[in-house]
Design a protein around this motif. Structure first.
Motif, PDB file in Angstrom:
ATOM      1  N   LYS B   8       0.875  -1.178   0.000  1.00  0.00           N
ATOM      2  CA  LYS B   8       0.000   0.000   0.000  1.00  0.00           C
ATOM      3  C   LYS B   8       0.915   1.232   0.000  1.00  0.00           C
ATOM      4  O   LYS B   8       1.670   1.450   0.962  1.00  0.00           O
ATOM      5  CB  LYS B   8      -0.918  -0.008   1.235  1.00  0.00           C
ATOM      6  CG  LYS B   8      -2.011  -1.081   1.135  1.00  0.00           C
ATOM      7  CD  LYS B   8      -2.904  -1.088   2.340  1.00  0.00           C
ATOM      8  CE  LYS B   8      -4.077  -0.159   2.242  1.00  0.00           C
ATOM      9  NZ  LYS B   8      -5.041  -0.457   1.183  1.00  0.00           N
ATOM     10  N   GLN B  16      -0.842  10.694   1.952  1.00  0.00           N
ATOM     11  CA  GLN B  16      -1.686  10.484   0.770  1.00  0.00           C
ATOM     12  C   GLN B  16      -1.241  11.317  -0.428  1.00  0.00           C
ATOM     13  O   GLN B  16      -1.885  11.302  -1.461  1.00  0.00           O
ATOM     14  CB  GLN B  16      -3.135  10.844   1.114  1.00  0.00           C
ATOM     15  CG  GLN B  16      -3.720   9.887   2.148  1.00  0.00           C
ATOM     16  CD  GLN B  16      -5.171  10.195   2.438  1.00  0.00           C
ATOM     17  OE1 GLN B  16      -5.513  11.313   2.792  1.00  0.00           O
ATOM     18  NE2 GLN B  16      -6.024   9.198   2.272  1.00  0.00           N
ATOM     19  N   ASP B  44      -0.531  -0.601  -4.542  1.00  0.00           N
ATOM     20  CA  ASP B  44      -1.904  -0.130  -4.359  1.00  0.00           C
ATOM     21  C   ASP B  44      -1.899   1.374  -4.080  1.00  0.00           C
ATOM     22  O   ASP B  44      -1.436   1.832  -3.038  1.00  0.00           O
ATOM     23  CB  ASP B  44      -2.541  -0.905  -3.196  1.00  0.00           C
ATOM     24  CG  ASP B  44      -3.991  -0.533  -3.010  1.00  0.00           C
ATOM     25  OD1 ASP B  44      -4.474   0.392  -3.685  1.00  0.00           O
ATOM     26  OD2 ASP B  44      -4.656  -1.185  -2.168  1.00  0.00           O
ATOM     27  N   SER B  46      -4.704   3.213  -4.056  1.00  0.00           N
ATOM     28  CA  SER B  46      -6.095   3.637  -3.835  1.00  0.00           C
ATOM     29  C   SER B  46      -6.246   4.696  -2.738  1.00  0.00           C
ATOM     30  O   SER B  46      -7.213   5.438  -2.739  1.00  0.00           O
ATOM     31  CB  SER B  46      -6.996   2.429  -3.572  1.00  0.00           C
ATOM     32  OG  SER B  46      -6.457   1.648  -2.551  1.00  0.00           O
ATOM     33  N   GLU B  47      -5.289   4.785  -1.810  1.00  0.00           N
ATOM     34  CA  GLU B  47      -5.393   5.807  -0.754  1.00  0.00           C
ATOM     35  C   GLU B  47      -4.622   7.083  -1.106  1.00  0.00           C
ATOM     36  O   GLU B  47      -4.556   8.011  -0.304  1.00  0.00           O
ATOM     37  CB  GLU B  47      -4.830   5.253   0.568  1.00  0.00           C
ATOM     38  CG  GLU B  47      -5.561   4.054   1.129  1.00  0.00           C
ATOM     39  CD  GLU B  47      -6.976   4.386   1.560  1.00  0.00           C
ATOM     40  OE1 GLU B  47      -7.178   5.482   2.107  1.00  0.00           O
ATOM     41  OE2 GLU B  47      -7.877   3.567   1.291  1.00  0.00           O
ATOM     42  N   LYS B  49      -4.005  10.531  -2.949  1.00  0.00           N
ATOM     43  CA  LYS B  49      -4.849  11.581  -3.546  1.00  0.00           C
ATOM     44  C   LYS B  49      -4.135  12.361  -4.644  1.00  0.00           C
ATOM     45  O   LYS B  49      -4.781  12.928  -5.506  1.00  0.00           O
ATOM     46  CB  LYS B  49      -5.270  12.572  -2.448  1.00  0.00           C
ATOM     47  CG  LYS B  49      -6.314  12.014  -1.500  1.00  0.00           C
ATOM     48  CD  LYS B  49      -6.740  13.080  -0.524  1.00  0.00           C
ATOM     49  CE  LYS B  49      -7.828  12.578   0.393  1.00  0.00           C
ATOM     50  NZ  LYS B  49      -8.048  13.507   1.521  1.00  0.00           N
ATOM     51  N   LYS B  79      -2.468  -0.905  -8.936  1.00  0.00           N
ATOM     52  CA  LYS B  79      -3.877  -0.993  -8.536  1.00  0.00           C
ATOM     53  C   LYS B  79      -4.331   0.354  -7.969  1.00  0.00           C
ATOM     54  O   LYS B  79      -3.558   1.054  -7.311  1.00  0.00           O
ATOM     55  CB  LYS B  79      -3.989  -2.076  -7.452  1.00  0.00           C
ATOM     56  CG  LYS B  79      -5.391  -2.397  -7.018  1.00  0.00           C
ATOM     57  CD  LYS B  79      -5.336  -3.431  -5.880  1.00  0.00           C
ATOM     58  CE  LYS B  79      -6.674  -3.491  -5.172  1.00  0.00           C
ATOM     59  NZ  LYS B  79      -6.609  -4.272  -3.935  1.00  0.00           N
ATOM     60  N   GLY B  80      -5.567   0.713  -8.248  1.00  0.00           N
ATOM     61  CA  GLY B  80      -6.191   1.859  -7.583  1.00  0.00           C
ATOM     62  C   GLY B  80      -5.680   3.213  -8.024  1.00  0.00           C
ATOM     63  O   GLY B  80      -5.785   4.183  -7.278  1.00  0.00           O
ATOM     64  N   GLU B  82      -5.895   6.564 -10.416  1.00  0.00           N
ATOM     65  CA  GLU B  82      -6.852   7.318 -11.241  1.00  0.00           C
ATOM     66  C   GLU B  82      -6.391   7.273 -12.699  1.00  0.00           C
ATOM     67  O   GLU B  82      -5.189   7.174 -12.975  1.00  0.00           O
ATOM     68  CB  GLU B  82      -6.875   8.785 -10.785  1.00  0.00           C
ATOM     69  CG  GLU B  82      -7.310   9.007  -9.364  1.00  0.00           C
ATOM     70  CD  GLU B  82      -8.822   9.052  -9.225  1.00  0.00           C
ATOM     71  OE1 GLU B  82      -9.516   9.156 -10.253  1.00  0.00           O
ATOM     72  OE2 GLU B  82      -9.291   8.980  -8.078  1.00  0.00           O
TER      73      GLU B  82
END
Lengths: 282, 114
Positions: B8, B16, B44, B46-47, B49, B79-80, B82
């Motif tokens: 992550k 972030q 990952d 996904s967290e 920004k 993964k994750g 934008e």
């Protein structure tokens, strides 16, 4: 003003004062009727540099309008003045950051730009693009300027729906870096900037590639109908709507000033031309 | 089948916003230590920004100086992220391939001269 002549005044001021040490320096603003607040980043960098040389700075004879704006954006507070509340929230505060204080810089951007309720409503993607552009410049100051501090300031112009944001460092200039990298002592300040802003051009030589940050900002600002201005050493370079204006000053600024002008009245979706497949992006 | 390590990104950079080349370097080291033992890595985002090119250059672009593109494609998954950041990643990886190709050609030329 944030144009060639305005920056030329600042470069000349830097040239006139750069060798002064252990003095009381009085700067008289009696002939200054307009001072674009974002330029406080550049003036602040010069004054802090003078303070580091054991000079005392006195700023006197402001017109009411200039004094008001420099109090609102906290510039004068840093030079023995006071601050006043910015009721219309059009100023982006003057601040000096240590180059490694990224968290503090991020909080400042969030407070001054992203969570600012008085700025016009922007699409989330526009906010992200503005934020990314500013961070790219901040990172350039660290990786290319090798400086200790950056100075930032901005101004929102509600009638024009434009936001100016200026970042200044007193580190290695683009001219020095490019001349050294290309082994070319003939290149002028503006030609060095012109080289550095081209996609793929970088003065890096190590294990980490580069050469994208400025071209990404240029691509965004063309669509956004904004403007980028870069002053480094004696070079001046700006681009607006794809039109480049470049010139050389008579004397050098020993650092780099980048001013980004964002159009906040921008509803572009910034849709991507093609959907990428996983095998395409690695 | 190779082992898979899921990373992550927000945990590696403690935040972030992926905006620092120093933080990117931390992620690069994490990926690289897994690649060295032939372990696959899933990143990952996904967290996260906000991502800028400087972070991707040092975390992922730098891999192309050590590993071949087919190896990276086989061992790394994203993964994750934008869609506009995937586009940025493509720019970074295209640029990295070009940078290391030019770098090795330049070094070969210097070696020939010497």
């Amino acid at each position: 003003m944030s144009n060639y002549d305005g920056y030329n005044h600042l470069v000349n001021f830097f040239e006139q004062t750069k060798t002064i040490e252990n003095e009381i320096i009085t700067i008289d603003f009696c002939s200054t009727y307009w001072f674009e607040a974002n330029l406080c980043a550049a003036l602040g960098a010069i004054l802090v540099d003078l303070e580091m040389k054991n000079n005392q700075i006195q700023l006197i004879n402001f017109s009411n309008s200039v004094k008001l704006i420099l109090e609102k954006n906290l510039f004068l507070l840093n030079f023995s003045g006071k601050s006043i509340e910015d009721n219309y929230a059009t100023t982006i505060k003057y601040q000096k950051f240590e180059i490694t204080a990224e968290q503090e810089f991020g909080e400042y951007l969030d407070r001054e730009l992203l969570s600012q309720p008085d700025l016009p409503k922007m699409t989330p993607l526009l906010k992200r693009k503005i934020n990314k552009s500013i961070y790219e410049i901040y990172n350039n100051a660290y990786s290319h300027g090798k400086c200790n501090n950056v100075f930032t300031c901005g101004q929102y112009f509600p009638n024009k729906k434009k936001l100016y944001f200026t970042i200044v460092d007193l580190g290695n200039t683009i001219k020095n870096n490019v001349r050294k990298y290309l082994n070319s002592n003939e290149m002028s300040g503006k030609d060095c900037i012109n080289w550095a802003v081209e996609e793929g051009n970088t003065t890096r030589t190590g294990s980490t590639p580069g050469g994208l940050g400025l071209s990404l900002i240029r691509d965004f600002l063309k669509l956004n109908e904004g403007r980028i201005q870069i002053i480094s050493s004696n070079g001046y370079w700006e681009e607006k709507k794809g039109i480049i204006l470049a010139a050389d000053f008579k004397s050098p600024f020993l650092g780099t000033i980048v001013n980004l002008e964002f159009n906040l009245n921008d509803n572009n979706s910034y849709a991507l031309l093609e959907e990428l497949k996983p095998e395409d992006y690695l | 089948m190779n082992n898979l390590v899921k990373i992550k990104v927000n945990e590696i950079i403690n935040g972030q916003t992926a905006v620092s080349s120093i933080e990117g370097e931390k992620l690069y080291k994490k990926i690289s230590e897994n690649f060295q033992v032939d372990t696959n890595v899933e990143l990952d985002f996904s967290e996260i920004k906000l991502i800028i090119s400087a972070f991707l250059n040092s975390s992922i672009g730098q891999l192309y100086g050590v590993y071949e593109t087919p190896f990276i494609k086989e061992h790394l998954t994203i993964k994750g992220m934008e869609s506009d950041d995937l586009y940025l990643l493509k720019k970074v990886t295209d640029r990295a391939k070009e940078y290391f190709l030019n770098k090795s050609q330049f070094e070969n030329s210097v070696n020939e001269i010497l």
